[in-house]
Design an enzyme around this catalytic site. Structure first.
Site, mmCIF file in Angstrom:
data_model
loop_
_atom_site.group_PDB
_atom_site.id
_atom_site.type_symbol
_atom_site.label_atom_id
_atom_site.label_comp_id
_atom_site.label_asym_id
_atom_site.label_seq_id
_atom_site.Cartn_x
_atom_site.Cartn_y
_atom_site.Cartn_z
ATOM 1 N N LYS A 112 -3.225 4.284 3.281
ATOM 2 C CA LYS A 112 -3.282 2.919 3.808
ATOM 3 C C LYS A 112 -1.941 2.196 3.697
ATOM 4 C CE LYS A 112 -5.849 2.407 -0.416
ATOM 5 N NZ LYS A 112 -5.545 3.831 -0.636
ATOM 6 N N GLY A 156 0.856 -1.179 0.000
ATOM 7 C CA GLY A 156 0.000 0.000 0.000
ATOM 8 C C GLY A 156 0.888 1.223 0.000
ATOM 9 N N GLN A 157 0.878 1.956 1.125
ATOM 10 C CA GLN A 157 1.652 3.195 1.248
ATOM 11 C C GLN A 157 1.240 4.191 0.160
ATOM 12 O OE1 GLN A 157 5.704 1.137 1.682
ATOM 13 N NE2 GLN A 157 5.592 2.403 3.503
ATOM 14 N N HIS A 158 -0.063 4.350 0.056
ATOM 15 C CA HIS A 158 -0.592 5.325 -0.895
ATOM 16 C C HIS A 158 -2.017 5.705 -0.514
ATOM 17 C CE1 HIS A 158 -2.434 1.688 -2.484
ATOM 18 N NE2 HIS A 158 -1.281 1.217 -2.903
ATOM 19 N N ALA A 159 -2.477 6.797 -1.128
ATOM 20 C CA ALA A 159 -3.889 7.191 -1.060
ATOM 21 C C ALA A 159 -4.376 7.324 -2.497
ATOM 22 C CB ALA A 159 -4.028 8.517 -0.314
#
Ligand code: TYD
Length: 135
Positions: free
Chosen positions: A99, A51-54
């Protein structure tokens, strides 16, 4: 609305019987969008963070159909950690929530339902940029 209220835990109908379990998820019914895309993540383990993104446009529902994992959600101010460990439960993630998925068991199969087709341009992958936009 609190982050927890924005990202409700969803409980899906279990239509199982003595032959085994059956969980049904219909778009626009059990989840609040029409499903355009399905993907799943497996063969991750406890050492990785995904993830590590929006996403500017996409809404998601995450379900561990096997094994377990965790998802850390934030809106830049509040943090909410959800343990995904049951095939009949999921978490709804609206647009513009950051997230991180982690703590994958070796048998984890994380199913993701998405409201959009894939578009790399709608991802925010820089946390600083995300915080600036949320300010
Ligand atoms: P990535 O966004 O890094 O996955 P995660 O959300 O688990 O961190 O995606 C990995 C690669 O797969 C990346 O090159 C983009 C590609 N991808 C698609 O082509 N379509 C999709 O629907 C998804 C989710 C990813």
């Amino acid at each position: 609305m609190s982050l927890q209220e924005q990202c409700p835990i969803l409980h899906f109908a279990d239509l199982g019987d003595e032959r085994g379990k059956l969980v049904v998820i219909e778009g626009d019914q059990a989840i609040p969008f029409d499903i355009k895309r399905v993907f799943y993540i497996y063969d991750s383990d406890a050492t990785v963070v995904r993830g590590q993104h929006a996403n500017r446009q996409s809404e998601f529902v995450l379900i561990n159909v096997a094994g377990h994992s965790k998802v850390r959600l934030t809106n830049g101010k509040e943090e909410y950690i959800v343990s995904l460990d049951k095939p009949m439960m999921g978490v709804y993630i609206p647009k513009m929530i950051w997230k991180d998925m982690y703590d994958f068991s070796s048998d984890s199969v994380l199913l993701v339902l998405a409201s959009t087709h894939y578009d790399a341009n709608e991802y925010i992958r820089d946390y600083k940029e995300y915080l600036e936009e949320m300010d």
